[in-house]
Structures are given as structure tokens and as C-alpha cells.
Motif scaffolding. Structure first.
Motif, PDB file in Angstrom:
ATOM      1  N   VAL A  24       0.843  -1.204   0.000  1.00 41.41           N
ATOM      2  CA  VAL A  24       0.000   0.000   0.000  1.00 41.41           C
ATOM      3  C   VAL A  24       0.874   1.249   0.000  1.00 41.41           C
ATOM      4  O   VAL A  24       0.613   2.203  -0.723  1.00 41.41           O
ATOM      5  CB  VAL A  24      -0.965  -0.014   1.206  1.00 41.41           C
ATOM      6  N   GLY A  25       1.949   1.230   0.782  1.00 43.70           N
ATOM      7  CA  GLY A  25       2.867   2.369   0.824  1.00 43.70           C
ATOM      8  C   GLY A  25       3.533   2.623  -0.512  1.00 43.70           C
ATOM      9  O   GLY A  25       3.690   3.761  -0.946  1.00 43.70           O
ATOM     10  N   ILE A  26       3.911   1.571  -1.209  1.00 38.62           N
ATOM     11  CA  ILE A  26       4.536   1.714  -2.528  1.00 38.62           C
ATOM     12  C   ILE A  26       3.541   2.284  -3.529  1.00 38.62           C
ATOM     13  O   ILE A  26       3.864   3.202  -4.288  1.00 38.62           O
ATOM     14  CB  ILE A  26       5.077   0.353  -3.020  1.00 38.62           C
ATOM     15  N   VAL A  27       2.315   1.778  -3.534  1.00 36.30           N
ATOM     16  CA  VAL A  27       1.283   2.280  -4.444  1.00 36.30           C
ATOM     17  C   VAL A  27       1.011   3.758  -4.169  1.00 36.30           C
ATOM     18  O   VAL A  27       0.909   4.567  -5.099  1.00 36.30           O
ATOM     19  CB  VAL A  27      -0.004   1.431  -4.343  1.00 36.30           C
ATOM     20  N   ALA A  28       0.909   4.126  -2.895  1.00 36.39           N
ATOM     21  CA  ALA A  28       0.659   5.528  -2.539  1.00 36.39           C
ATOM     22  C   ALA A  28       1.806   6.416  -3.019  1.00 36.39           C
ATOM     23  O   ALA A  28       1.577   7.504  -3.553  1.00 36.39           O
ATOM     24  CB  ALA A  28       0.456   5.663  -1.030  1.00 36.39           C
ATOM     25  N   ALA A  29       3.027   5.949  -2.853  1.00 36.02           N
ATOM     26  CA  ALA A  29       4.186   6.728  -3.294  1.00 36.02           C
ATOM     27  C   ALA A  29       4.184   6.883  -4.817  1.00 36.02           C
ATOM     28  O   ALA A  29       4.490   7.959  -5.344  1.00 36.02           O
ATOM     29  CB  ALA A  29       5.475   6.063  -2.838  1.00 36.02           C
ATOM     30  N   GLN A  30       3.811   5.821  -5.530  1.00 35.90           N
ATOM     31  CA  GLN A  30       3.748   5.903  -6.988  1.00 35.90           C
ATOM     32  C   GLN A  30       2.688   6.909  -7.429  1.00 35.90           C
ATOM     33  O   GLN A  30       2.906   7.679  -8.367  1.00 35.90           O
ATOM     34  CB  GLN A  30       3.455   4.521  -7.580  1.00 35.90           C
ATOM     35  N   LYS A  31       1.540   6.913  -6.744  1.00 35.67           N
ATOM     36  CA  LYS A  31       0.482   7.867  -7.084  1.00 35.67           C
ATOM     37  C   LYS A  31       0.947   9.298  -6.808  1.00 35.67           C
ATOM     38  O   LYS A  31       0.693  10.206  -7.605  1.00 35.67           O
ATOM     39  CB  LYS A  31      -0.790   7.561  -6.291  1.00 35.67           C
ATOM     40  N   ARG A  32       1.627   9.521  -5.671  1.00 35.79           N
ATOM     41  CA  ARG A  32       2.145  10.859  -5.349  1.00 35.79           C
ATOM     42  C   ARG A  32       3.135  11.313  -6.415  1.00 35.79           C
ATOM     43  O   ARG A  32       3.101  12.456  -6.871  1.00 35.79           O
ATOM     44  CB  ARG A  32       2.820  10.865  -3.976  1.00 35.79           C
ATOM     45  N   ALA A  40       3.349  10.270  -9.540  1.00 36.86           N
ATOM     46  CA  ALA A  40       2.631  10.513 -10.800  1.00 36.86           C
ATOM     47  C   ALA A  40       1.929  11.859 -10.753  1.00 36.86           C
ATOM     48  O   ALA A  40       1.962  12.629 -11.723  1.00 36.86           O
ATOM     49  CB  ALA A  40       1.630   9.384 -11.058  1.00 36.86           C
ATOM     50  N   LEU A  41       1.292  12.180  -9.620  1.00 36.59           N
ATOM     51  CA  LEU A  41       0.606  13.459  -9.471  1.00 36.59           C
ATOM     52  C   LEU A  41       1.607  14.608  -9.534  1.00 36.59           C
ATOM     53  O   LEU A  41       1.385  15.606 -10.220  1.00 36.59           O
ATOM     54  CB  LEU A  41      -0.171  13.490  -8.151  1.00 36.59           C
ATOM     55  N   LYS A  42       2.731  14.448  -8.852  1.00 33.68           N
ATOM     56  CA  LYS A  42       3.762  15.480  -8.844  1.00 33.68           C
ATOM     57  C   LYS A  42       4.289  15.707 -10.262  1.00 33.68           C
ATOM     58  O   LYS A  42       4.443  16.840 -10.705  1.00 33.68           O
ATOM     59  CB  LYS A  42       4.911  15.068  -7.915  1.00 33.68           C
ATOM     60  N   SER A  43       4.532  14.622 -11.002  1.00 29.31           N
ATOM     61  CA  SER A  43       5.011  14.741 -12.391  1.00 29.31           C
ATOM     62  C   SER A  43       3.984  15.431 -13.264  1.00 29.31           C
ATOM     63  O   SER A  43       4.309  16.255 -14.114  1.00 29.31           O
ATOM     64  CB  SER A  43       5.325  13.361 -12.970  1.00 29.31           C
ATOM     65  N   SER A  44       2.707  15.108 -13.032  1.00 25.46           N
ATOM     66  CA  SER A  44       1.629  15.711 -13.807  1.00 25.46           C
ATOM     67  C   SER A  44       1.566  17.204 -13.546  1.00 25.46           C
ATOM     68  O   SER A  44       1.422  18.015 -14.482  1.00 25.46           O
ATOM     69  CB  SER A  44       0.314  15.030 -13.456  1.00 25.46           C
ATOM     70  N   VAL A  45       1.659  17.593 -12.291  1.00 28.42           N
ATOM     71  CA  VAL A  45       1.602  19.008 -11.907  1.00 28.42           C
ATOM     72  C   VAL A  45       2.812  19.748 -12.485  1.00 28.42           C
ATOM     73  O   VAL A  45       2.689  20.844 -13.025  1.00 28.42           O
ATOM     74  CB  VAL A  45       1.541  19.166 -10.372  1.00 28.42           C
ATOM     75  N   GLU A  46       3.999  19.145 -12.413  1.00 26.74           N
ATOM     76  CA  GLU A  46       5.209  19.777 -12.930  1.00 26.74           C
ATOM     77  C   GLU A  46       5.135  19.947 -14.442  1.00 26.74           C
ATOM     78  O   GLU A  46       5.612  20.926 -14.987  1.00 26.74           O
ATOM     79  CB  GLU A  46       6.445  18.965 -12.544  1.00 26.74           C
ATOM     80  N   SER A  47       4.552  18.978 -15.128  1.00 26.92           N
ATOM     81  CA  SER A  47       4.465  19.080 -16.597  1.00 26.92           C
ATOM     82  C   SER A  47       3.438  20.126 -17.031  1.00 26.92           C
ATOM     83  O   SER A  47       3.522  20.658 -18.128  1.00 26.92           O
ATOM     84  CB  SER A  47       4.141  17.720 -17.222  1.00 26.92           C
ATOM     85  N   ASP A  48       2.461  20.422 -16.154  1.00 29.47           N
ATOM     86  CA  ASP A  48       1.467  21.460 -16.454  1.00 29.47           C
ATOM     87  C   ASP A  48       2.040  22.862 -16.306  1.00 29.47           C
ATOM     88  O   ASP A  48       1.506  23.809 -16.842  1.00 29.47           O
ATOM     89  CB  ASP A  48       0.238  21.310 -15.557  1.00 29.47           C
ATOM     90  N   ASP A  49       3.141  22.974 -15.540  1.00 32.46           N
ATOM     91  CA  ASP A  49       3.747  24.296 -15.288  1.00 32.46           C
ATOM     92  C   ASP A  49       4.469  24.822 -16.461  1.00 32.46           C
ATOM     93  O   ASP A  49       4.833  24.616 -17.405  1.00 32.46           O
ATOM     94  CB  ASP A  49       4.709  24.227 -14.096  1.00 32.46           C
TER      95      ASP A  49
END
Length: 192
Positions: free
Chosen positions: A173-181, A183-192
């Protein structure tokens, strides 16, 4: 949690350390934070093989390593090269344990990993890693695992399957949560 229980070297205290967030007091003793560790009379030694070899030297009876240097070196090799060679080696030796008629250092270093196999099978919903219908080497390893579970010293330290499963599930569960974080961080950075 701390427990006191007898061992071959007398009374000791077991202190369980959260492997994900090791406490500052432990990291102050040994910054890399490897476990397990032994501390006695102000002396501190970490890491499973090192602590086991220290206990072997301090309490040499009964011996856990073969007396013959070449066999001792071979056992050390198998400890370091854990994996498929082990099943073939146990079958080749033709003894109940790697050490012979009782567990030795190699048996004790391999056991914690073997103890966890059923938990991996359950969490990953895969076929058993040591199938009952396996070849001669797999059968030898299954028989060895059964003997290890019944050994008086090992049986006192067996971790229940449920504990291993709970650890693996929370780790997953911790690994999945980290992967989602990430992915979200990469998505936000690419939107900038």
C-alpha cells in the motif's frame, strides 16, 4: 515493544524497530539502520550475518558452522548467494539440514526468507513458490522447511503468517501511494 526471553546465550531483550521509520535513538547508534543488532556492555554490532557470527564466536557450543574450513567456506558462499542454488545444494548434500543432522548457520540465515514465502504467495495470489508437486530439489527444500519449523530453537522465534502478510500488505500500500504521489507530482510539474 520489548520482550525478554531465553536464548542460547542467556536472557536478552528483544526490541522491535519499525523498518520504515526507524527511531532516532536507533539511528544514533548506527546511522545506516541495518537490523538486527546486538548491544551488550556498551558494545554494538548490526546486521544479521555479523551478529550471528559474533554469537557463534561467543557461544561456540553447539557449533553452527562446520569445523572443516572448505565446508565452512561453502556454507558462507550459500548464505551470500541465497536463491536457486540453495535447493539444489540441499538435495546434493542429502542431509535433513544444510549443516547435517541439525540446523547450523546456513540454515538459520536462510530460514527467515523461507518463513516469508507463504506470505508472498498469499499477498500476490500466486501459486506456491515451493509447490508440493515440485521436483526432488523442491521437495528437499519443503522437507527442510518443515523440519526447521519444528526445531525447538526456531519454533520459539517463528513469526505468524498473519504478521508477515500484514507487513507485506502495508508495504505494498505504501509503494502504491508513493507511486500515485510521484505521478501526481510529475503531472503538476508538466502542467507548469
Amino acid at each position: 515493544m520489548a520482550l525478554s526471553s531465553p536464548c542460547r546465550c542467556g536472557r536478552h531483550e528483544v526490541v522491535n524497530v519499525n523498518l520504515k521509520t526507524k527511531p532516532a535513538w536507533y539511528l544514533s547508534l548506527y546511522e545506516p539502520g541495518l537490523v538486527p543488532a546486538l548491544e551488550q556492555d556498551g558494545l554494538f554490532v548490526p546486521e544479521s550475518l555479523v551478529t550471528s557470527e559474533l554469537l557463534e564466536e561467543l557461544h561456540p557450543t553447539p557449533a553452527l558452522l562446520p569445523a572443516e574450513p572448505w565446508r565452512r567456506a561453502a556454507d558462507r558462499f550459500f548464505i551470500h548467494s541465497f536463491g536457486t542454488p540453495l535447493a539444489a545444494e540441499l538435495a546434493r548434500r542429502g542431509t535433513p539440514f544444510f549443516f547435517g543432522d541439525r540446523p547450523g548457520m546456513l540454515d538459520l540465515m536462510v530460514w527467515p526468507w523461507m518463513e516469508r514465502l507463504a506470505a508472498f504467495t498469499e499477498v500476490c495470489r500466486s501459486r506456491p513458490l515451493l509447490p508440493a508437486d515440485g521436483d526432488r530439489t523442491v521437495r528437499a527444500l519443503r522437507e527442510w522447511a518443515s523440519l526447521m519449523e519444528r526445531d525447538e530453537h526456531v519454533s520459539r522465534c517463528v513469526t505468524p503468517l498473519e504478521d508477515h502478510v500484514n507487513y507485506l500488505v502495508t508495504h505494498k500500500v505504501g509503494i502504491v501511494a508513493a507511486q500515485k504521489r510521484n505521478a501526481l507530482k510529475s503531472s503538476v510539474e508538466s502542467d507548469d
